[in-house]
Design a protein around this motif. Structure first.
Motif, PDB file in Angstrom:
ATOM      1  N   PHE A 124       4.429  -0.576 -10.843  1.00  0.00           N
ATOM      2  CA  PHE A 124       5.186   0.395 -11.644  1.00  0.00           C
ATOM      3  C   PHE A 124       4.564   0.644 -13.013  1.00  0.00           C
TER       4      PHE A 124
ATOM      5  N   SER B  59       0.104  -1.859  -5.721  1.00  0.00           N
ATOM      6  CA  SER B  59      -0.184  -0.777  -4.799  1.00  0.00           C
ATOM      7  C   SER B  59      -1.061   0.214  -5.552  1.00  0.00           C
TER       8      SER B  59
ATOM      9  N   ILE C 277       0.368  -7.589  -1.024  1.00  0.00           N
ATOM     10  CA  ILE C 277       1.521  -8.490  -1.216  1.00  0.00           C
ATOM     11  C   ILE C 277       1.503  -9.590  -0.156  1.00  0.00           C
TER      12      ILE C 277
ATOM     13  N   LEU D 112       5.382   7.803  -6.184  1.00  0.00           N
ATOM     14  CA  LEU D 112       5.404   7.753  -7.652  1.00  0.00           C
ATOM     15  C   LEU D 112       4.010   7.430  -8.159  1.00  0.00           C
TER      16      LEU D 112
ATOM     17  N   THR E 198       9.116  -4.611   0.554  1.00  0.00           N
ATOM     18  CA  THR E 198       8.845  -6.017   0.237  1.00  0.00           C
ATOM     19  C   THR E 198      10.018  -6.888   0.694  1.00  0.00           C
TER      20      THR E 198
HETATM   21  C1  LIG Z   1       4.561   1.443  -3.165  1.00  0.00           C
HETATM   22  C2  LIG Z   1       4.862   0.067  -3.597  1.00  0.00           C
HETATM   23  C3  LIG Z   1       4.475  -1.024  -2.799  1.00  0.00           C
HETATM   24  C4  LIG Z   1       3.789  -0.860  -1.459  1.00  0.00           C
HETATM   25  O1  LIG Z   1       2.550  -0.254  -1.581  1.00  0.00           O
HETATM   26  P1  LIG Z   1       1.885   0.602  -0.386  1.00  0.00           P
HETATM   27  O2  LIG Z   1       0.576   1.005  -0.968  1.00  0.00           O
HETATM   28  O3  LIG Z   1       2.830   1.729  -0.094  1.00  0.00           O
HETATM   29  O4  LIG Z   1       1.736  -0.322   0.776  1.00  0.00           O
HETATM   30  C5  LIG Z   1       4.781  -2.288  -3.261  1.00  0.00           C
HETATM   31  N1  LIG Z   1       5.440  -2.486  -4.423  1.00  0.00           N
HETATM   32  C6  LIG Z   1       5.821  -1.457  -5.207  1.00  0.00           C
HETATM   33  C7  LIG Z   1       6.548  -1.748  -6.485  1.00  0.00           C
HETATM   34  C8  LIG Z   1       5.556  -0.153  -4.819  1.00  0.00           C
HETATM   35  O5  LIG Z   1       5.962   0.856  -5.606  1.00  0.00           O
END
Ligand SMILES: *Cc1c(COP(=O)(O)O)cnc(C)c1O
Length: 388
Positions: free
Chosen positions: A185, A204, A89, A334, A113
């Motif tokens: 997601f 992620s 990100i 998740l 975020t």
């Molecule tokens: C988990 C997640 C992240 C961050 O990812 P990491 O691998 O934990 O750094 C960013 N956006 C969403 C929607 C997430 O579920």
């Protein structure tokens, strides 16, 4: 083969870097650097006159194979893998932004975020305006002369509100801005943001791509032109994924479509069961036939995903469910084969003020499930006994 391959095939056959040994599974290159045959060849490699690997922060065959496979699934020209979802990100924003620029972002974002935008991005003189996930007029009204980028994730966590990606891509492009979509997601099995007009799909890989809760990873996908800039940025900032992580994720992603197909179906069955329970005040799942945006969901998602939100009377009732489930893991992760349950009010959304939570539709009685790969009727029986 000219036939367009199905994602299930691409998850297994898309992207491969093979050595002279003709290994069948993808080899793991745990090496920080690569040797040159001669001074002249070294010079040519560094000058990019010939293709080849020099140093793993810049590129590595195992990481390259993972990137190619994600590109095949996202329908992208190129992908860049990074250490975590958050570093992906970071790269998706800071590669393209400078002090004085402006971002429009959905309010319904992953908590870290929000922390990144408010705590880091803002520090470098980049302004963020937050708008509704679903109200296009708010996005339009937020546009400024210096708007360079739109950011969002869809469906939202945990209320399953869907952003109209085609409309937002049009709006962003007319304003000369990029549309960046966090696809964590849905995974590329459930949604391909690039095909809907987004410029960058970021995710992620810790979540559905790994699918087994083993490693942290992130990946961005898009055009060759944008991803070349991201690769230069990632190399300069040292965001690289570890080759071991890439190797682990290559095996995880091979079962992505079979896992997601089963998990999406399980989530829908659980959501429908929840909707029929008298203790449940509301169910939030973008795959429900009576979802307020069901028509939009049909045009941009392949199913409703794995995350189901539902509301019981109050915080005490919600905590009682968490404390009585036996199969669901009490954790915020998740996309795993193991189902999880969390209480957003006091965990993932705990840092928001009560007013902001209420304004975003997060109530004290809300629970979030991420449905895994256990037998669905066992999950339903577990919820039933926990809610009794
Ligand atoms: C988990 C997640 C992240 C961050 O990812 P990491 O691998 O934990 O750094 C960013 N956006 C969403 C929607 C997430 O579920």
């Amino acid at each position: 083969m000219t036939k367009k391959l199905h994602p299930q095939t691409l998850a297994i056959r898309g992207g491969k870097e093979q050595t002279e040994y003709r290994e069948h599974n993808q080899a793991l290159f745990l090496t920080s650097s690569f040797m040159f045959d001669s001074a002249e060849q070294g010079a040519a490699l560094f000058a990019k006159e010939i293709k080849g690997f020099t140093y793993t922060r810049t590129a590595n065959p195992t990481i390259a194979a993972f990137e190619q496979r994600i590109s095949a699934l996202e329908g992208a020209e190129r992908s860049v893998a990074t250490s975590t979802g958050m570093s992906a990100i970071l790269a998706s924003l800071l590669t393209f932004l400078k002090a004085g620029d402006h971002i429009v972002s959905s309010r319904s974002l992953f908590g870290t975020t929000v922390g990144f935008l408010n705590g880091v991005v803002a520090k470098f003189g980049i302004e963020v305006t937050y708008v509704s996930q679903t109200d296009l007029a708010e996005w339009q009204a937020a546009l400024k002369k210096n708007t360079k980028l739109f950011f969002l994730e869809t469906p939202s966590n945990p209320l399953g509100e869907v952003a109209d990606l085609r409309a937002l891509a049009d709006m962003a492009h007319k304003a000369g801005a990029l549309l960046v979509v966090d696809n964590s997601f849905m995974s590329p099995y459930g949604q391909q943001p690039l095909a809907l007009g987004a410029d960058i799909s970021v995710q992620s890989a810790t979540k559905a791509v790994d699918g087994h809760g083993r490693v942290m990873g992130g990946v961005l996908s898009g055009s060759d032109e944008l991803m070349t800039q991201v690769a230069v940025f990632s190399n300069a900032c040292g965001l690289a994924m570890s080759p071991f992580t890439a190797w682990t994720l290559l095996s995880g992603v091979e079962t992505l479509s079979v896992r997601m197909e089963k998990q999406f179906a399980g989530a829908l069955k659980v959501a429908k069961w929840l909707q029929a329970q008298p203790q449940v005040k509301a169910v939030y799942y973008s795959g429900m036939p009576d979802h307020p945006q069901a028509d939009l969901v049909k045009t941009q998602q392949n199913g409703g995903g794995i995350v189901v939100g539902f509301e019981v009377a109050d915080q005490a009732a919600a905590w009682k469910v968490i404390d009585h489930v036996e199969l669901f893991s009490k954790t915020a992760n998740l996309g795993d084969v193991r189902s999880t349950i969390t209480h957003p009010w006091t965990t993932t959304h705990g840092r928001m003020s009560p007013e902001d939570k209420q304004a975003s539709g997060i109530q004290p009685g809300l629970l979030r499930l991420a449905v895994g790969l256990e037998y669905t009727d066992d999950l339903i029986a577990d919820l039933q006994q926990a809610m009794a």
